[in-house]
Design a protein around this motif. Structure first.
Motif, PDB file in Angstrom:
ATOM      1  N   VAL A   1      -7.563 -27.863  40.004  1.00 25.96           N
ATOM      2  CA  VAL A   1      -6.367 -27.950  40.771  1.00 25.96           C
ATOM      3  C   VAL A   1      -5.242 -28.356  39.571  1.00 25.96           C
ATOM      4  O   VAL A   1      -5.712 -29.186  38.539  1.00 25.96           O
ATOM      5  N   ARG A   2      -3.992 -27.684  39.200  1.00 23.67           N
ATOM      6  CA  ARG A   2      -3.198 -27.834  38.181  1.00 23.67           C
ATOM      7  C   ARG A   2      -1.776 -28.301  38.870  1.00 23.67           C
ATOM      8  O   ARG A   2      -1.371 -27.490  39.795  1.00 23.67           O
ATOM      9  N   LYS A   3      -1.233 -29.184  38.256  1.00 26.27           N
ATOM     10  CA  LYS A   3       0.237 -29.526  38.708  1.00 26.27           C
ATOM     11  C   LYS A   3       1.234 -28.526  37.682  1.00 26.27           C
ATOM     12  O   LYS A   3       0.881 -28.615  36.402  1.00 26.27           O
ATOM     13  N   GLN A   4       1.966 -28.265  38.252  1.00 27.73           N
ATOM     14  CA  GLN A   4       2.972 -27.570  37.586  1.00 27.73           C
ATOM     15  C   GLN A   4       4.323 -27.822  37.757  1.00 27.73           C
ATOM     16  O   GLN A   4       4.867 -28.579  38.559  1.00 27.73           O
ATOM     17  N   ARG A   5       5.387 -27.218  36.657  1.00 25.71           N
ATOM     18  CA  ARG A   5       6.877 -27.482  36.679  1.00 25.71           C
ATOM     19  C   ARG A   5       7.147 -25.941  36.514  1.00 25.71           C
ATOM     20  O   ARG A   5       6.659 -25.288  35.746  1.00 25.71           O
ATOM     21  N   PHE A   6       8.429 -25.622  37.140  1.00 27.39           N
ATOM     22  CA  PHE A   6       8.857 -24.328  37.008  1.00 27.39           C
ATOM     23  C   PHE A   6      10.538 -24.372  36.824  1.00 27.39           C
ATOM     24  O   PHE A   6      11.194 -25.362  37.310  1.00 27.39           O
ATOM     25  N   VAL A   7      10.917 -23.213  36.283  1.00 28.12           N
ATOM     26  CA  VAL A   7      12.422 -23.170  36.044  1.00 28.12           C
ATOM     27  C   VAL A   7      12.608 -21.422  36.324  1.00 28.12           C
ATOM     28  O   VAL A   7      11.973 -20.756  35.946  1.00 28.12           O
ATOM     29  N   THR A   8      13.377 -21.359  37.396  1.00 26.43           N
ATOM     30  CA  THR A   8      13.723 -19.986  37.912  1.00 26.43           C
ATOM     31  C   THR A   8      15.296 -19.797  37.692  1.00 26.43           C
ATOM     32  O   THR A   8      16.081 -20.742  37.906  1.00 26.43           O
ATOM     33  N   VAL A   9      15.501 -18.681  36.977  1.00 26.53           N
ATOM     34  CA  VAL A   9      16.941 -18.424  36.885  1.00 26.53           C
ATOM     35  C   VAL A   9      17.240 -17.319  37.717  1.00 26.53           C
ATOM     36  O   VAL A   9      16.497 -16.121  37.818  1.00 26.53           O
ATOM     37  N   TRP A  10      18.277 -17.451  38.494  1.00 31.00           N
ATOM     38  CA  TRP A  10      18.802 -16.321  39.374  1.00 31.00           C
ATOM     39  C   TRP A  10      19.975 -15.802  38.926  1.00 31.00           C
ATOM     40  O   TRP A  10      20.828 -16.438  38.330  1.00 31.00           O
ATOM     41  N   LYS A  11      19.966 -14.697  39.275  1.00 32.07           N
ATOM     42  CA  LYS A  11      21.535 -13.754  39.166  1.00 32.07           C
ATOM     43  C   LYS A  11      22.088 -12.885  40.129  1.00 32.07           C
ATOM     44  O   LYS A  11      20.848 -12.562  40.869  1.00 32.07           O
ATOM     45  N   LYS A  12      22.986 -12.760  40.325  1.00 34.63           N
ATOM     46  CA  LYS A  12      23.714 -11.853  41.696  1.00 34.63           C
ATOM     47  C   LYS A  12      23.562 -10.342  41.150  1.00 34.63           C
ATOM     48  O   LYS A  12      24.123 -10.280  40.190  1.00 34.63           O
ATOM     49  N   VAL A  13      23.020  -9.355  41.779  1.00 37.98           N
ATOM     50  CA  VAL A  13      22.766  -8.116  41.455  1.00 37.98           C
ATOM     51  C   VAL A  13      23.421  -7.514  42.481  1.00 37.98           C
ATOM     52  O   VAL A  13      22.718  -7.603  43.769  1.00 37.98           O
ATOM     53  N   ASP A  14      24.175  -6.559  42.675  1.00 40.72           N
ATOM     54  CA  ASP A  14      25.009  -6.203  43.828  1.00 40.72           C
ATOM     55  C   ASP A  14      25.248  -6.809  44.996  1.00 40.72           C
ATOM     56  O   ASP A  14      24.675  -6.561  46.151  1.00 40.72           O
ATOM     57  N   GLY A  15      25.583  -8.262  44.693  1.00 41.52           N
ATOM     58  CA  GLY A  15      25.716  -9.241  45.932  1.00 41.52           C
ATOM     59  C   GLY A  15      24.457  -9.924  46.461  1.00 41.52           C
ATOM     60  O   GLY A  15      24.606 -10.810  47.193  1.00 41.52           O
ATOM     61  N   GLN A  16      23.443  -9.702  45.789  1.00 41.83           N
ATOM     62  CA  GLN A  16      22.005 -10.329  46.098  1.00 41.83           C
ATOM     63  C   GLN A  16      21.505 -11.094  45.032  1.00 41.83           C
ATOM     64  O   GLN A  16      21.596 -10.565  43.774  1.00 41.83           O
ATOM     65  N   TRP A  17      21.098 -12.150  45.446  1.00 35.49           N
ATOM     66  CA  TRP A  17      20.357 -12.985  44.455  1.00 35.49           C
ATOM     67  C   TRP A  17      19.037 -12.655  44.147  1.00 35.49           C
ATOM     68  O   TRP A  17      18.229 -12.232  45.053  1.00 35.49           O
ATOM     69  N   LYS A  18      18.588 -12.190  42.750  1.00 34.04           N
ATOM     70  CA  LYS A  18      17.431 -11.837  42.304  1.00 34.04           C
ATOM     71  C   LYS A  18      17.107 -12.593  41.134  1.00 34.04           C
ATOM     72  O   LYS A  18      17.933 -13.394  40.416  1.00 34.04           O
ATOM     73  N   VAL A  19      15.931 -12.602  40.910  1.00 36.58           N
ATOM     74  CA  VAL A  19      15.221 -13.601  39.857  1.00 36.58           C
ATOM     75  C   VAL A  19      15.310 -12.709  38.321  1.00 36.58           C
ATOM     76  O   VAL A  19      15.175 -11.607  38.274  1.00 36.58           O
ATOM     77  N   ALA A  20      16.078 -13.594  37.633  1.00 35.87           N
ATOM     78  CA  ALA A  20      16.241 -12.988  36.104  1.00 35.87           C
ATOM     79  C   ALA A  20      15.096 -13.492  35.356  1.00 35.87           C
ATOM     80  O   ALA A  20      14.817 -12.642  34.549  1.00 35.87           O
ATOM     81  N   HIS A  21      14.632 -14.775  35.454  1.00 38.75           N
ATOM     82  CA  HIS A  21      13.691 -15.347  34.772  1.00 38.75           C
ATOM     83  C   HIS A  21      12.993 -16.357  35.486  1.00 38.75           C
ATOM     84  O   HIS A  21      13.633 -17.153  36.086  1.00 38.75           O
ATOM     85  N   ASP A  22      11.647 -16.339  35.298  1.00 42.63           N
ATOM     86  CA  ASP A  22      10.802 -17.321  36.084  1.00 42.63           C
ATOM     87  C   ASP A  22       9.872 -17.944  34.976  1.00 42.63           C
ATOM     88  O   ASP A  22       8.910 -16.798  34.471  1.00 42.63           O
ATOM     89  N   ILE A  23       9.575 -19.054  35.178  1.00 44.90           N
ATOM     90  CA  ILE A  23       8.529 -19.487  34.166  1.00 44.90           C
ATOM     91  C   ILE A  23       7.837 -20.935  34.587  1.00 44.90           C
ATOM     92  O   ILE A  23       8.562 -21.633  35.422  1.00 44.90           O
ATOM     93  N   ALA A  24       6.728 -20.906  34.927  1.00 41.96           N
ATOM     94  CA  ALA A  24       6.080 -22.027  35.255  1.00 41.96           C
ATOM     95  C   ALA A  24       4.930 -22.584  34.407  1.00 41.96           C
ATOM     96  O   ALA A  24       4.118 -21.745  33.551  1.00 41.96           O
ATOM     97  N   VAL A  25       4.802 -23.887  33.919  1.00 39.95           N
ATOM     98  CA  VAL A  25       3.962 -24.568  33.056  1.00 39.95           C
ATOM     99  C   VAL A  25       2.965 -25.652  33.488  1.00 39.95           C
ATOM    100  O   VAL A  25       3.547 -26.350  34.578  1.00 39.95           O
ATOM    101  N   ASN A  26       1.766 -25.879  33.304  1.00 43.07           N
ATOM    102  CA  ASN A  26       1.039 -26.725  33.759  1.00 43.07           C
ATOM    103  C   ASN A  26       1.194 -27.826  33.054  1.00 43.07           C
ATOM    104  O   ASN A  26       1.783 -27.892  31.802  1.00 43.07           O
ATOM    105  N   THR A  27       1.377 -29.062  33.620  1.00 38.24           N
ATOM    106  CA  THR A  27       1.415 -30.402  33.363  1.00 38.24           C
ATOM    107  C   THR A  27       0.448 -31.340  33.617  1.00 38.24           C
ATOM    108  O   THR A  27      -0.573 -31.065  34.112  1.00 38.24           O
ATOM    109  N   ALA A  28       0.400 -32.311  32.742  1.00 39.41           N
ATOM    110  CA  ALA A  28      -0.681 -33.495  33.193  1.00 39.41           C
ATOM    111  C   ALA A  28      -0.524 -34.216  34.317  1.00 39.41           C
ATOM    112  O   ALA A  28       0.645 -34.168  34.795  1.00 39.41           O
ATOM    113  N   TRP A  29      -1.524 -34.584  34.841  1.00 38.44           N
ATOM    114  CA  TRP A  29      -1.468 -35.336  36.089  1.00 38.44           C
ATOM    115  C   TRP A  29      -0.704 -36.689  35.635  1.00 38.44           C
ATOM    116  O   TRP A  29      -0.200 -37.559  36.155  1.00 38.44           O
TER     117      TRP A  29
END
Length: 155
Positions: free
Chosen positions: A127-155
């Motif tokens: 079982v891992r705790k994670q933190r994430f950051v997602t960068v969204w951008k509009k593509v032709d009027g729709q939100w899409k993910v540009a970058h997504d990263i999740a990292v494991n963190t200490a409990w």
């Protein structure tokens, strides 16, 4: 000639009227949160196709110890492999912060979650705790993910 001038004037004025339009940031916030909920559902259901569809054509997904995955096809292949290796994994995420650019064309979502890697018989392996950051951008009027990263963190 007058028809051409009238057409050009209408095109220019029409273009000017939309240029000053302010984005509806509240609607963008709801749209991204709805997409995040759809993505969460896909994570729990181990739905690789829906997960990959969240990404822009040049969207990038980063995973621990892996080269970055670029584009929905690469992300789909990785997610399918992940589903095969860990069919009963439970992945949860909660958005803690969502910031949308004033122009309404980019957004940053950050939060935390948990990855429970369940074995074939449902037993816990890790079982891992994670933190994430997602960068969204509009593509032709729709939100899409540009970058997504999740990292494991200490409990």
């Amino acid at each position: 000639m007058r028809v051409v001038l009238a057409f050009l004037a209408a095109a220019l004025l029409g273009g000017c009227s939309t240029a000053g339009r302010q984005p509806d940031l509240a609607a963008d916030d709801r749209a991204i949160r709805d997409l995040a909920a759809r993505w969460q559902k896909a994570l729990l259901e181990r739905d690789a196709a829906t997960q990959a569809s969240m990404f822009a054509a040049d969207g990038i997904s980063y995973h621990d110890g892996e080269e970055p995955l670029v584009g929905p096809a690469a992300i789909l292949a990785w997610e399918k492999k992940s589903v095969t290796r860990h069919p009963k994994a439970k992945i949860t995420s909660t958005t803690k912060e969502l910031r949308i650019a004033a122009a309404g064309d980019m957004a940053i979502q950050a939060g935390e979650g948990q990855l429970t890697d369940l074995g074939e018989n449902g037993e816990d392996h890790t079982v891992r705790k994670q933190r994430f950051v997602t960068v969204w951008k509009k593509v032709d009027g729709q939100w899409k993910v540009a970058h997504d990263i999740a990292v494991n963190t200490a409990w």
